[in-house]
Design an enzyme around this catalytic site. Structure first.
Site, PDB file in Angstrom:
ATOM      1  N   CYS A 184       7.093  15.869  -5.521  1.00  0.00           N
ATOM      2  CA  CYS A 184       7.838  14.345  -6.123  1.00  0.00           C
ATOM      3  C   CYS A 184       9.104  14.546  -5.583  1.00  0.00           C
ATOM      4  O   CYS A 184       9.592  15.285  -4.583  1.00  0.00           O
ATOM      5  CB  CYS A 184       8.096  14.339  -7.627  1.00  0.00           C
ATOM      6  SG  CYS A 184       6.566  14.676  -8.303  1.00  0.00           S
ATOM      7  N   ARG A 226       7.642  11.300  -0.466  1.00  0.00           N
ATOM      8  CA  ARG A 226       7.334  12.597  -1.345  1.00  0.00           C
ATOM      9  C   ARG A 226       6.368  12.394  -2.489  1.00  0.00           C
ATOM     10  O   ARG A 226       5.770  13.214  -3.025  1.00  0.00           O
ATOM     11  CB  ARG A 226       8.425  13.123  -1.649  1.00  0.00           C
ATOM     12  CG  ARG A 226       9.396  13.710  -0.706  1.00  0.00           C
ATOM     13  CD  ARG A 226      10.753  14.365  -1.180  1.00  0.00           C
ATOM     14  NE  ARG A 226      10.407  15.419  -2.115  1.00  0.00           N
ATOM     15  CZ  ARG A 226      10.189  16.604  -1.497  1.00  0.00           C
ATOM     16  NH1 ARG A 226      10.268  16.881  -0.195  1.00  0.00           N
ATOM     17  NH2 ARG A 226       9.778  17.517  -2.079  1.00  0.00           N
ATOM     18  N   TRP A 231       4.428  12.312  -7.471  1.00  0.00           N
ATOM     19  CA  TRP A 231       3.403  12.533  -7.245  1.00  0.00           C
ATOM     20  C   TRP A 231       2.517  12.912  -8.170  1.00  0.00           C
ATOM     21  O   TRP A 231       2.606  14.308  -8.241  1.00  0.00           O
ATOM     22  CB  TRP A 231       3.330  13.213  -5.820  1.00  0.00           C
ATOM     23  CG  TRP A 231       1.930  13.487  -5.260  1.00  0.00           C
ATOM     24  CD1 TRP A 231       1.242  14.549  -5.317  1.00  0.00           C
ATOM     25  CD2 TRP A 231       1.137  12.518  -4.412  1.00  0.00           C
ATOM     26  NE1 TRP A 231       0.069  14.364  -4.938  1.00  0.00           N
ATOM     27  CE2 TRP A 231      -0.066  13.140  -4.131  1.00  0.00           C
ATOM     28  CE3 TRP A 231       1.417  11.180  -4.217  1.00  0.00           C
ATOM     29  CZ2 TRP A 231      -0.917  12.439  -3.454  1.00  0.00           C
ATOM     30  CZ3 TRP A 231       0.397  10.615  -3.294  1.00  0.00           C
ATOM     31  CH2 TRP A 231      -0.976  11.364  -3.097  1.00  0.00           C
ATOM     32  N   ASN A 256      10.776  17.975 -10.124  1.00  0.00           N
ATOM     33  CA  ASN A 256       9.781  18.303  -9.146  1.00  0.00           C
ATOM     34  C   ASN A 256       9.366  19.500  -9.090  1.00  0.00           C
ATOM     35  O   ASN A 256      10.170  20.624  -8.982  1.00  0.00           O
ATOM     36  CB  ASN A 256      10.427  17.877  -7.510  1.00  0.00           C
ATOM     37  CG  ASN A 256       9.497  18.139  -6.439  1.00  0.00           C
ATOM     38  OD1 ASN A 256       8.182  18.017  -6.629  1.00  0.00           O
ATOM     39  ND2 ASN A 256       9.997  18.646  -5.414  1.00  0.00           N
ATOM     40  N   GLY A 257       7.979  19.972  -9.315  1.00  0.00           N
ATOM     41  CA  GLY A 257       7.422  21.079  -9.135  1.00  0.00           C
ATOM     42  C   GLY A 257       6.414  21.219 -10.169  1.00  0.00           C
ATOM     43  O   GLY A 257       5.938  20.097 -10.675  1.00  0.00           O
ATOM     44  N   GLU A 272     -14.679  16.863  13.754  1.00  0.00           N
ATOM     45  CA  GLU A 272     -13.152  16.478  13.396  1.00  0.00           C
ATOM     46  C   GLU A 272     -12.179  16.677  14.598  1.00  0.00           C
ATOM     47  O   GLU A 272     -11.457  15.854  14.590  1.00  0.00           O
ATOM     48  CB  GLU A 272     -12.876  17.372  12.321  1.00  0.00           C
ATOM     49  CG  GLU A 272     -11.311  17.340  11.556  1.00  0.00           C
ATOM     50  CD  GLU A 272     -11.219  15.846  11.243  1.00  0.00           C
ATOM     51  OE1 GLU A 272     -12.090  14.903  11.239  1.00  0.00           O
ATOM     52  OE2 GLU A 272      -9.914  15.198  11.100  1.00  0.00           O
ATOM     53  N   LYS A 298      -9.802  13.236  15.208  1.00  0.00           N
ATOM     54  CA  LYS A 298      -8.571  13.349  15.472  1.00  0.00           C
ATOM     55  C   LYS A 298      -7.916  12.994  16.761  1.00  0.00           C
ATOM     56  O   LYS A 298      -6.790  12.113  16.886  1.00  0.00           O
ATOM     57  CB  LYS A 298      -7.849  14.890  15.214  1.00  0.00           C
ATOM     58  CG  LYS A 298      -7.850  15.464  13.943  1.00  0.00           C
ATOM     59  CD  LYS A 298      -6.810  14.910  13.386  1.00  0.00           C
ATOM     60  CE  LYS A 298      -7.291  13.660  12.176  1.00  0.00           C
ATOM     61  NZ  LYS A 298      -8.285  13.482  11.560  1.00  0.00           N
ATOM     62  N   GLU A 305      -8.549   8.821  17.469  1.00  0.00           N
ATOM     63  CA  GLU A 305      -7.488   8.163  16.520  1.00  0.00           C
ATOM     64  C   GLU A 305      -6.388   7.995  16.939  1.00  0.00           C
ATOM     65  O   GLU A 305      -5.592   7.071  16.865  1.00  0.00           O
ATOM     66  CB  GLU A 305      -8.065   8.259  15.159  1.00  0.00           C
ATOM     67  CG  GLU A 305      -7.497   9.729  14.589  1.00  0.00           C
ATOM     68  CD  GLU A 305      -7.851   9.871  13.078  1.00  0.00           C
ATOM     69  OE1 GLU A 305      -7.818   8.582  12.431  1.00  0.00           O
ATOM     70  OE2 GLU A 305      -7.992  10.856  12.622  1.00  0.00           O
ATOM     71  N   HIS A 307     -29.996  18.032  26.959  1.00  0.00           N
ATOM     72  CA  HIS A 307     -30.910  16.941  26.443  1.00  0.00           C
ATOM     73  C   HIS A 307     -30.431  15.611  27.165  1.00  0.00           C
ATOM     74  O   HIS A 307     -30.827  14.578  26.367  1.00  0.00           O
ATOM     75  CB  HIS A 307     -31.337  16.871  25.051  1.00  0.00           C
ATOM     76  CG  HIS A 307     -32.043  18.351  24.830  1.00  0.00           C
ATOM     77  ND1 HIS A 307     -33.164  18.538  25.256  1.00  0.00           N
ATOM     78  CD2 HIS A 307     -31.426  19.425  24.223  1.00  0.00           C
ATOM     79  CE1 HIS A 307     -33.665  19.758  24.693  1.00  0.00           C
ATOM     80  NE2 HIS A 307     -32.465  20.216  23.983  1.00  0.00           N
ATOM     81  N   LYS A 336      -4.418   3.853   6.358  1.00  0.00           N
ATOM     82  CA  LYS A 336      -4.481   5.268   5.518  1.00  0.00           C
ATOM     83  C   LYS A 336      -5.844   5.400   4.678  1.00  0.00           C
ATOM     84  O   LYS A 336      -6.296   6.337   4.625  1.00  0.00           O
ATOM     85  CB  LYS A 336      -3.248   5.558   4.962  1.00  0.00           C
ATOM     86  CG  LYS A 336      -3.088   6.949   4.446  1.00  0.00           C
ATOM     87  CD  LYS A 336      -3.368   8.035   5.207  1.00  0.00           C
ATOM     88  CE  LYS A 336      -3.473   9.353   4.757  1.00  0.00           C
ATOM     89  NZ  LYS A 336      -3.834  10.490   5.739  1.00  0.00           N
TER      90      LYS A 336
HETATM   91  C1  AGP Z   1      -8.811  10.478   8.830  1.00  0.00           C
HETATM   92  O1  AGP Z   1      -8.040  10.912   9.991  1.00  0.00           O
HETATM   93  C2  AGP Z   1      -9.257   9.011   9.076  1.00  0.00           C
HETATM   94  N1  AGP Z   1      -7.962   8.244   8.995  1.00  0.00           N
HETATM   95  C3  AGP Z   1     -10.201   8.420   8.253  1.00  0.00           C
HETATM   96  O2  AGP Z   1     -11.367   8.844   9.016  1.00  0.00           O
HETATM   97  C4  AGP Z   1     -10.376   8.789   6.865  1.00  0.00           C
HETATM   98  O3  AGP Z   1     -10.782  10.171   6.826  1.00  0.00           O
HETATM   99  C5  AGP Z   1     -11.555   7.917   6.080  1.00  0.00           C
HETATM  100  O4  AGP Z   1     -10.861   6.705   6.200  1.00  0.00           O
HETATM  101  C6  AGP Z   1     -11.646   8.656   4.747  1.00  0.00           C
HETATM  102  O5  AGP Z   1     -10.583   8.345   4.006  1.00  0.00           O
HETATM  103  P1  AGP Z   1     -10.312   8.837   2.642  1.00  0.00           P
HETATM  104  O6  AGP Z   1     -10.441  10.496   2.705  1.00  0.00           O
HETATM  105  O7  AGP Z   1      -9.131   8.413   1.980  1.00  0.00           O
HETATM  106  O8  AGP Z   1     -11.701   8.508   1.784  1.00  0.00           O
END
Ligand code: AGP
Length: 606
Positions: free
Chosen positions: A2, A27, A74, A100-101, A477, A481, A484, A500, A601
């Protein structure tokens, strides 16, 4: 995590506090509040939701005061709500506190105070501080604060005001950040520098359990024996923007660097003290004959890693489904199915729909979520929270790592219940997970090596990620990363699949990132490495099996060596190197790493 802020001086505290909260929203942002001393008593405004809700309330009903404290939350205990927002007041409205904590002994303290007839108004651990302070207060606020902090267990950064001593604002910290800003027009407390940088660049950094007493024209420090301490302020040279990211150029890098602590906090919450453990212990996995993990994006990739762990430890088959597919497939689930939903935001539309589809068919739902009180957290039958704190960068890093830890621990609990694991084996596995933060830290120390290698990859048009078994899962993953945030095309392949078809894509200088932590498959992945090198590829080998054949003169093969760990938990280490690799490739391209094009996000729409 927080954000707290406070001010005492010659100006109206309200706009200073609100502006400071804006700088601290990263935060925590599920609710906010403030309290100011306005002559007769405290004026308190608290609102669930983003800071805008608090601002609107204050615009409609202005308040004023020359001393005040504010908080942006948070949630860790008690979902986002007006009542659970800070500041919290004592039962006689004499004491106001922002915190905060996490107070680990809040339940015992609350029971004691309630037994004495004190009525609590929130579900939070933080309210205990306000109630305990008021309970002990007999007229000397310093003596009271010392008594209170000697009773608290856990972590805190506190701002405290007492109605009987309106010309003083008190602050103290333990294991959480707190700074004291000093200026000729007033004194400030805050969780970190951005909140006060507009007003002053003279800042004190108190040590744990040093009490700061702020008055309009002075700041004094005392130890817990109430003895004065001399401190000299430091001059901040950061720009505001860099300060908000703790000195890092991007939130993503800051959040990558936070991972050792996030791994530790998430482990503590699920394996030791903390709210996740009783939830995990209450789960009876033996009633299920089928396990499905469904999620999107990185959360899905966490599910693919977890499939390997659950299947190896529990000896059961686990299905991993993209939530966007699961929701429309007429899933074969029933009341003997446990569906695990993984989601950082808890608001992803496809994952919400998958959860509702599963519930409509009688399946039990368990969610692994980072945002307390989110839709998935609230609607799933069971929920465990990742202790990652707010994740600002669109590309998830620390929340993903926290998801892995919770999924490992769920798999271990499930295996114990199925009598696949002895108590000794369980303890050994938990000890290996507990050791991950330090090992992740060791990888973060290789940041220069990874940055240097990434700088050679900026011109790549396509990058392959290969691995076998759990290394293939984390390769997914690593590929996501990179895609994106760097906008470079990338694919993850199971190493054995290259022959293959996909190996036809390999040409001179194609970059292949090979992940190798499975010792029993080392020869197999190294065979893939040799196959692609012989066709002109460059290889970056990431793992705890340093390539025996690699040598300084062979420029085709570079190695990032990872610390040893159980291969089942190696994704938690591989992913740190993969995140840094993707980050520095994108940084070398000068891209908007925290807000990549076309992405959000939380994908709250289909
Ligand atoms: C993660 O780097 C991506 N931005 C995206 O794939 C994300 O993981 C996905 O949209 C799922 O989001 P969530 O974990 O909030 O459900």
């Amino acid at each position: 995590m927080c954000g707290i802020i406070g001010y005492i001086g010659s100006e109206n505290a309200v706009p200073i506090i609100v502006d400071g909260l804006k700088k601290l929203e990263y935060r925590g942002y599920d609710s906010a509040g403030l309290a100011v001393y306005s002559g007769g008593g405290f004026e308190v405004v608290k609102r669930k939701g983003r800071l805008q809700a608090l601002e609107s309330e204050i615009e409609q009903n202005p308040i004023k005061g020359f001393a005040g404290i504010g908080h942006t939350r948070w949630a860790t205990h008690g979902e986002p709500s007006n009542e659970n927002s800070h500041p919290h007041l004592g039962h006689q409205n004499k004491i106001a506190v922002v915190h905060n904590g996490i107070i680990e002994n809040y339940k015992q303290l609350r029971e004691k105070l309630e037994a004495g007839g004190i009525k609590f108004t929130s579900e939070t651990d933080s309210e205990v501080i306000a109630q305990l302070t008021e309970y002990y207060y007999k007229g000397d606020i310093m003596e009271t604060v010392i008594k209170v902090v000697n009773r608290l267990e856990g972590s805190y950064a506190l701002g405290i005001m007492c109605i009987d001593e309106p010309d003083a604002l008190i602050a103290i910290k333990k294991d959480n950040p707190l700074i004291i800003g000093v200026s000729d027009h007033g004194q400030f407390i805050a969780s970190d520098v951005p909140a006060v940088l507009k007003h002053t660049n003279q800042v004190h950094y108190p040590n744990d359990k040093e009490i700061a007493v702020l008055r309009k024209g002075s700041v004094q420090f005392f130890n817990l024996d109430n003895e004065p301490i001399q401190k000299t302020p430091e001059t901040i040279t950061w720009s505001f923007d860099s300060a908000e990211k703790g000195g890092y150029p991007h939130f993503m890098l800051k959040e990558i660097m936070e991972q050792p602590k996030v791994l530790q906090d998430t482990f503590q919450s699920a394996a030791n003290t903390g709210d996740n453990k009783p939830i995990i212990d209450s789960l009876d996995f033996t009633r299920f004959n089928k396990l499905v993990i469904t999620a999107c994006g990185s959360a899905y990739n966490a599910g693919v890693v977890a499939k390997n762990v659950f299947e190896r430890l529990c000896g059961i088959t686990v299905e991993v489904e993209l939530a966007s597919e699961f929701r429309y497939k007429d899933a074969v689930v029933d009341d003997k199915t446990l569906v695990i939903l993984v989601s950082q935001s808890g608001e992803t539309a496809d994952t919400i729909a998958a959860m509702r589809e599963a519930k409509s068919k009688g399946a039990a739902t368990l969610s692994v979520v980072n945002v307390i009180g989110s839709t998935i957290a609230k609607e799933s039958d069971f929920c465990v929270y990742t202790a990652a704190g707010p994740e600002i960068a669109v590309a998830t890093t620390k929340a993903f790592s926290a998801q892995l830890v919770l999924l490992y621990i769920l798999a271990i609990r499930f295996a114990v219940q199925l009598k696949k694991l002895s108590p000794e084996a369980e303890r050994e596995l938990l000890a290996q997970i507990k050791a991950l933060p330090e090992k992740a830290n060791d990888i973060l120390k290789q940041v220069d090596l990874i940055q240097q290698y990434a700088s050679t990859c900026v011109g790549c048009k396509s990058i392959f990620f290969i691995g076998r078994n759990i290394d293939y899962a984390i390769a997914l993953e690593g590929s996501l990363k990179l895609k994106e945030i760097s906008y470079i095309h990338s694919e993850a392949y199971a190493g054995g699949e290259l022959k293959h078809g996909t190996i036809s894509l390999i040409e001179e200088n194609t970059l292949v990132v090979a992940i190798s932590n499975c010792k029993r498959l080392y020869d197999k992945i190294m065979s893939n490495v040799e196959q692609v090198i012989s066709r002109g590829a460059k290889v970056l080998l990431i793992g705890n099996c340093p390539a025996a054949g690699a040598n300084e003169t062979d420029k085709k093969l570079s190695v990032i060596e990872l610390p040893e760990t159980n291969e089942l938990f190696s994704p938690s280490l591989s992913v740190v190197a993969l995140q840094l690799f993707a980050y520095f490739v994108a940084a070398n391209k000068g891209l908007d790493i925290d807000k990549p094009r076309n992405l959000a996000k939380s994908v709250t729409v289909e």
